[in-house]
Motif scaffolding. Structure first.
Motif, PDB file in Angstrom:
ATOM      1  N   LYS A  28       0.981  -1.157   0.066  1.00  0.00           N
ATOM      2  CA  LYS A  28      -0.056   0.066   0.079  1.00  0.00           C
ATOM      3  C   LYS A  28       0.764   1.164   0.217  1.00  0.00           C
ATOM      4  N   ARG A  29       2.125   1.001   0.272  1.00  0.00           N
ATOM      5  CA  ARG A  29       3.164   2.364   0.221  1.00  0.00           C
ATOM      6  C   ARG A  29       2.945   2.724  -1.550  1.00  0.00           C
ATOM      7  N   ALA A  30       3.242   1.618  -2.159  1.00  0.00           N
ATOM      8  CA  ALA A  30       3.300   1.886  -3.870  1.00  0.00           C
ATOM      9  C   ALA A  30       2.217   2.467  -4.153  1.00  0.00           C
ATOM     10  N   GLU A  31       0.856   1.735  -3.683  1.00  0.00           N
ATOM     11  CA  GLU A  31      -0.448   2.165  -4.134  1.00  0.00           C
ATOM     12  C   GLU A  31      -0.864   3.593  -3.792  1.00  0.00           C
ATOM     13  N   ALA A  32      -0.146   4.246  -2.825  1.00  0.00           N
ATOM     14  CA  ALA A  32      -0.314   5.669  -2.492  1.00  0.00           C
ATOM     15  C   ALA A  32       0.641   6.406  -3.184  1.00  0.00           C
ATOM     16  N   LEU A  33       1.859   6.105  -3.504  1.00  0.00           N
ATOM     17  CA  LEU A  33       2.966   6.742  -3.870  1.00  0.00           C
ATOM     18  C   LEU A  33       3.288   6.784  -5.455  1.00  0.00           C
ATOM     19  N   VAL A  34       3.158   5.756  -5.988  1.00  0.00           N
ATOM     20  CA  VAL A  34       3.630   5.472  -7.251  1.00  0.00           C
ATOM     21  C   VAL A  34       2.811   6.418  -8.392  1.00  0.00           C
ATOM     22  N   PRO A  35       1.379   6.593  -8.200  1.00  0.00           N
ATOM     23  CA  PRO A  35       0.778   7.444  -9.108  1.00  0.00           C
ATOM     24  C   PRO A  35       1.233   8.834  -8.883  1.00  0.00           C
ATOM     25  N   THR A  36       1.648   9.223  -7.808  1.00  0.00           N
ATOM     26  CA  THR A  36       2.299  10.655  -7.675  1.00  0.00           C
ATOM     27  C   THR A  36       3.722  10.773  -8.350  1.00  0.00           C
ATOM     28  N   LEU A  37       4.570   9.647  -8.215  1.00  0.00           N
ATOM     29  CA  LEU A  37       5.813   9.451  -8.930  1.00  0.00           C
ATOM     30  C   LEU A  37       5.952   9.522 -10.427  1.00  0.00           C
ATOM     31  N   VAL A  38       4.941   8.657 -10.962  1.00  0.00           N
ATOM     32  CA  VAL A  38       4.699   8.619 -12.408  1.00  0.00           C
ATOM     33  C   VAL A  38       4.294   9.892 -13.017  1.00  0.00           C
ATOM     34  N   GLU A  39       3.218  10.743 -12.172  1.00  0.00           N
ATOM     35  CA  GLU A  39       2.966  11.921 -12.671  1.00  0.00           C
ATOM     36  C   GLU A  39       3.979  12.889 -12.556  1.00  0.00           C
ATOM     37  N   ALA A  40       4.682  12.984 -11.576  1.00  0.00           N
ATOM     38  CA  ALA A  40       6.286  13.930 -11.388  1.00  0.00           C
ATOM     39  C   ALA A  40       7.175  13.508 -12.734  1.00  0.00           C
ATOM     40  N   ALA A  41       7.261  12.435 -12.765  1.00  0.00           N
ATOM     41  CA  ALA A  41       8.245  11.956 -13.870  1.00  0.00           C
ATOM     42  C   ALA A  41       7.920  12.431 -15.357  1.00  0.00           C
ATOM     43  N   ARG A  42       6.514  12.317 -15.558  1.00  0.00           N
ATOM     44  CA  ARG A  42       5.848  12.902 -16.998  1.00  0.00           C
ATOM     45  C   ARG A  42       5.971  14.428 -16.969  1.00  0.00           C
ATOM     46  N   GLU A  43       5.681  14.913 -15.725  1.00  0.00           N
ATOM     47  CA  GLU A  43       5.721  16.466 -15.900  1.00  0.00           C
ATOM     48  C   GLU A  43       7.268  17.048 -16.160  1.00  0.00           C
ATOM     49  N   LYS A  44       8.124  16.050 -15.719  1.00  0.00           N
ATOM     50  CA  LYS A  44       9.487  16.571 -15.905  1.00  0.00           C
ATOM     51  C   LYS A  44      10.127  16.144 -17.225  1.00  0.00           C
ATOM     52  N   GLY A  45       9.151  15.523 -18.021  1.00  0.00           N
ATOM     53  CA  GLY A  45       9.537  15.213 -19.247  1.00  0.00           C
ATOM     54  C   GLY A  45      10.438  13.922 -19.483  1.00  0.00           C
ATOM     55  N   GLU A  46      10.206  12.990 -18.329  1.00  0.00           N
ATOM     56  CA  GLU A  46      10.799  11.617 -18.138  1.00  0.00           C
ATOM     57  C   GLU A  46      12.206  11.618 -18.447  1.00  0.00           C
ATOM     58  N   ASP A  47      12.847  11.927 -19.845  1.00  0.00           N
ATOM     59  CA  ASP A  47      14.361  12.327 -19.988  1.00  0.00           C
ATOM     60  C   ASP A  47      15.065  10.992 -19.301  1.00  0.00           C
ATOM     61  N   GLY A  48      14.754  10.008 -20.200  1.00  0.00           N
ATOM     62  CA  GLY A  48      15.554   8.470 -19.789  1.00  0.00           C
ATOM     63  C   GLY A  48      15.024   7.658 -18.913  1.00  0.00           C
ATOM     64  N   LEU A  49      13.986   8.163 -18.412  1.00  0.00           N
ATOM     65  CA  LEU A  49      12.926   7.364 -17.582  1.00  0.00           C
ATOM     66  C   LEU A  49      11.838   6.844 -18.045  1.00  0.00           C
ATOM     67  N   GLU A  50      11.828   6.718 -19.588  1.00  0.00           N
ATOM     68  CA  GLU A  50      10.545   6.330 -20.129  1.00  0.00           C
ATOM     69  C   GLU A  50      10.262   4.983 -19.881  1.00  0.00           C
ATOM     70  N   SER A  51      11.219   3.894 -19.929  1.00  0.00           N
ATOM     71  CA  SER A  51      11.034   2.631 -19.392  1.00  0.00           C
ATOM     72  C   SER A  51      10.608   2.410 -17.851  1.00  0.00           C
ATOM     73  N   ALA A  52      11.164   3.190 -17.146  1.00  0.00           N
ATOM     74  CA  ALA A  52      10.870   3.150 -15.534  1.00  0.00           C
ATOM     75  C   ALA A  52       9.399   3.442 -15.402  1.00  0.00           C
ATOM     76  N   VAL A  53       8.902   4.763 -16.334  1.00  0.00           N
ATOM     77  CA  VAL A  53       7.657   5.192 -15.919  1.00  0.00           C
ATOM     78  C   VAL A  53       6.627   4.150 -16.569  1.00  0.00           C
ATOM     79  N   LYS A  54       6.859   3.552 -17.581  1.00  0.00           N
ATOM     80  CA  LYS A  54       6.066   2.586 -18.358  1.00  0.00           C
ATOM     81  C   LYS A  54       5.976   1.479 -17.402  1.00  0.00           C
ATOM     82  N   THR A  55       6.937   0.989 -16.802  1.00  0.00           N
ATOM     83  CA  THR A  55       6.982  -0.159 -15.903  1.00  0.00           C
ATOM     84  C   THR A  55       5.961  -0.042 -14.650  1.00  0.00           C
TER      85      THR A  55
END
Length: 791
Positions: A574-601
């Protein structure tokens, strides 16, 4: 290289907790030359024993079933527990002796200098004195007579049978086992569950980072809706409207707060704050067959051999099966002919700390100077120079000291206790009334008890003595260092190293409890809203998930053993359930830049910590990197290591520039993801199971042939299916006991501590896969040892 020094240095480094990495490598390389079944170190090791053993207590028979579990029958209880002592020595003698040496401060005598600091702490705490007081208190009871018989059984094996290979490697022989040694095992269990220096750590953080930071990092309450007892806001009658709950400012007479040398030393010997447990019970109202079910999986240190020892006992009308701690005669968690019980840690605050005005060998107490009660103790050090340490005591208990710093300690475990009587009565209980009566005697440690009997009754109770602390007529929390010279916040009725009363503690009937609950789940979370029960509860993620699953399953009314298996196997974090959506959103807002695979995963993930999941691997690496991003630099600059970091729940809910800088929380999360991705790319790990293996489950000698096999497994620190590779903590025993139908359980290893036994780690693969074996009261196996009268 001297053979004696290397053998001793290896074990000393592991037990002393002071050696890392390369410090062990030459020792480890040397010991690996002792190939199994070769060399003099192996000469005494064997699993052969005499088939007939004399016993003054009566006849008994020892059988082993297909999983190496001793099945013991006897004509009377004394004969039964003589045979239990013999069986435990046969299967776990080195573990018994090592635990005894650890708690009595005698490890350095066989392994050398690296264990001397550990010995000094255990001597200063005087666990032996507490064990002796407890034995004196119960010696003349019927239970005391059974403890004597157990001790005699251990000694019968020591005297007549070959010793395990560990004694050959260290070349020493164990002393005889005494009833006080069994009481010492009770103290060890209690300390591992309640021994905490968190109060001192909080004071240290306040002195280094300020009061506001300390309050943010160690809040009094974690706000969530899944306490153990749901639907109540009033807590227990221990609650007072007059409270003082904030962390106090540090003592300005000590500019360093609590002395760093003292606190760093003590940090090696407190309980692992990652240790926790799960338990729950479901009444017949929600089960398929109308009878209750109890489930329990205590999360303790995982090791080879396991911390628990399973046994199946029959005497007269009593049938009891489950697990105990080696050195303890009675089943601690399990079921008997009438019902089943389990425990988790309640997290109650049962330890306080005191400062004193000191003048040489005197301390001031309530307006007068008193001499410390003082004893000089010598620590024997094999192949080294013996040490002398001073054991000092005040009216509150022992004084811990290091490099000129001192702190007084009051701990409920220092008093004589009745828990051994309670556990014996659990074993012979005939239903809920007997169980409740026995629980009144369960005064150490504080635990969440869940129980059900075959008549359909269910029970939840908080066990143990819970202190009430009063200052100027107001009840306060125990989260500060008290003025011992003024007698501040003393526990009425408490007699360290003597017999205490219940005065000054929460009365039995006022402790949190529920009679006949339909559903109740404990996972070390807040019990009620009473602010005085605990100094700190666990993050509520596991509790939230268990209640979530139970509530959903209860709607159908057909919960069964398979349902319970599914919950124990649940890996949603449930840590992941609470935090990962925000993390994915933050990475996409930043433009991913080399994190595309991690964000997709991560965006495709179901938040389950499964061995074949790459997202689970990425998350666990990210969370560690996130923690370090938030705390690392600030704490390092303050001279605080990672043992001062706050709980996962607190980290997940922190806000503000103090912790996230001008870039903010989302930018910190993305930086941590970049770090985690780089770490995975630099490793050989592809999926979570490449990282999350049983590699951490080791023998004290930490040698490959003695350690557990390396098997990938599931689960994390915050999932119901619990495994924490980084700290070697996890589900140390899984048990499901329906009051109608077949019970089942599993150990993370094997029941035998004998390396040569087929049962040294034969349950490990099943445990890693969350599979079970029968927990039956049927006596199985051929007779291995017969016990009889004098011959």
């Amino acid at each position: 290289m001297d053979r004696e020094i290397t053998r001793r240095a290896l074990v000393g480094a592991i037990i002393g907790g002071t050696a890392v990495g390369g410090a062990l490598s030459p020792v480890g390389s040397y010991l690996r030359r002792f190939a199994p079944l070769s060399g003099e170190a192996w000469g005494t090791a064997t699993d052969d024993t005499d088939g007939s053993v004399e016993s003054e207590y009566g006849t008994a028979a020892l059988r082993y079933d297909e999983d190496g579990v001793p099945n013991i029958t006897a004509e009377n209880e004394r004969a039964l527990y003589f045979a239990v002592g013999y069986a435990q020595a046969r299967d776990r003698l080195f573990q018994l002796d090592l635990q005894r040496r650890l708690m009595s401060g005698q490890v350095a005598a066989v392994v050398g200098e690296l264990a001397a600091d550990s010995d000094e702490f255990h001597i200063q705490m005087d666990f032996v004195g507490a064990a002796e007081a407890t034995w004196k208190h119960i010696a003349d009871t019927d239970t005391g007579e059974l403890v004597r018989a157990f001790s005699a059984g251990v000694n019968a094996h020591i005297e007549n049978e070959p010793l395990p290979l560990e004694f050959g490697l260290l070349e020493y022989e164990p002393a005889e086992w005494t009833p006080a040694d069994t009481m010492l095992m009770e103290k060890q269990i209690s300390w591992e569950l309640t021994g905490s220096f968190l109060t001192l750590r909080k004071a240290k953080v306040a002195s280094k980072l300020g009061q506001k930071a300390a309050t943010e990092l160690y809040p009094e309450r974690l706000d969530h809706d899944s306490p153990v007892i749901r639907g109540t806001d009033e807590g227990t009658s221990a609650t007072s409207a007059n409270s003082s709950n904030s962390i106090p400012a540090p003592d300005t007479t000590d500019p360093d707060g609590i002395g760093t040398p003292l606190l760093d030393w003590l940090g090696n010997f407190e309980r692992d704050h990652g240790i926790g447990s799960n338990s729950w019970l479901v009444s017949g109202k929600h089960t398929a067959n109308g009878k209750p079910i109890v489930a329990n999986d205590p999360h303790l240190s995982l090791m080879a051999p396991p911390v628990w020892y399973e046994m199946n006992l029959e005497q007269g009308d009593t049938r009891v099966r489950g697990v105990t701690f080696p050195g303890v005669p009675f089943v601690v968690i399990g079921e008997n002919h009438a019902g089943a019980w389990g425990f988790t840690n309640a997290g109650a605050d049962v330890i306080d700390f005191y400062r004193y005005e000191i003048d040489g060998d005197r301390y001031r107490y309530k307006g007068e100077w008193r001499d410390f009660e003082t004893q000089q103790r010598e620590i024997e050090v094999a192949d080294g120079t013996n040490r002398t340490t001073t054991l000092r005591k005040t009216v509150h208990g022992p004084v811990l000291e290091r490099d000129g710093y001192r702190v007084g300690v009051a701990w409920t475990g220092h008093s004589a206790t009745d828990t051994t009587l309670a556990i014996h009565e659990y074993n012979t209980s005939d239903g809920v009334d007997d169980l409740r009566a026995a629980t009144k005697k369960f005064d150490e440690p504080t635990q969440n008890l869940v129980y059900a009997d075959r008549d359909g009754n269910t029970l939840y109770y908080t066990t143990g003595k819970i202190p009430r602390r009063m200052v100027d007529g107001k009840q306060v929390r125990g989260d500060r260092i008290f003025d011992g010279s003024a007698g501040e916040a003393e526990w009425k009725g408490f007699e360290p190293f003597g017999v205490s009363t219940w005065e000054g503690f929460v009365p039995f009937d006022e402790k949190p409890h529920v009679t006949d609950p339909d559903l109740i789940a404990t996972a070390n979370q807040r019990i009620t809203n009473d602010p005085y029960l605990s100094e700190a509860y666990a993050s509520p993620y596991r509790a939230q998930r268990i209640y979530e699953l139970l509530d959903e399953k209860a709607k159908s009314g057909d919960i069964d053993v398979a349902t319970m298996e599914g919950i124990q196997d649940d890996t949603l974090d449930k840590r992941a359930e609470a935090l990962v959506p925000t993390l994915v959103e933050a990475a996409r807002e930043k433009g991913e830049d080399g994190l595309e695979s991690a964000v997709k995963t991560l965006s495709d993930w179901d938040y389950r910590m499964e061995r074949d999941s790459r997202a689970a691997l990425l998350f666990v690496q990210w969370f560690d990197a996130f923690r370090e991003e938030v705390f690392g630099k600030t704490f390092e600059q303050a001279g605080l290591d990672d043992s001062y970091y706050s709980r996962d729940w607190v980290l997940a809910h922190l806000r503000g520039s103090r912790w996230f800088g001008s870039d903010g929380r989302k930018a910190t999360m993305v930086r941590a993801l970049e770090t985690a991705t780089e770490a995975i790319d630099a490793s050989d790990a592809e999926v979570y199971g490449d990282y999350n293996t049983t590699e951490a489950i080791t023998h004290p000698f930490d040698q490959s042939f003695l350690n557990s096999p390396v098997i990938p497994t599931d689960g994390s620190s915050q999932t119901v299916n619990n495994y924490r590779k980084e700290s070697a903590v996890g589900s140390s025993w899984r048990m499901i006991c329906p009051m109608k139908g077949d019970s089942e359980a599993i150990l993370p290893g094997g029941n035998s501590g004998d390396y040569f036994s087929d049962h040294y780690h034969d349950q490990l693969k099943r445990w890693a896969d969350t599979k079970y074996k029968p927990l039956t009261h049927e006596i199985r196996g051929n007779v291995a040892v017969e016990f009889g009268g004098d011959r």
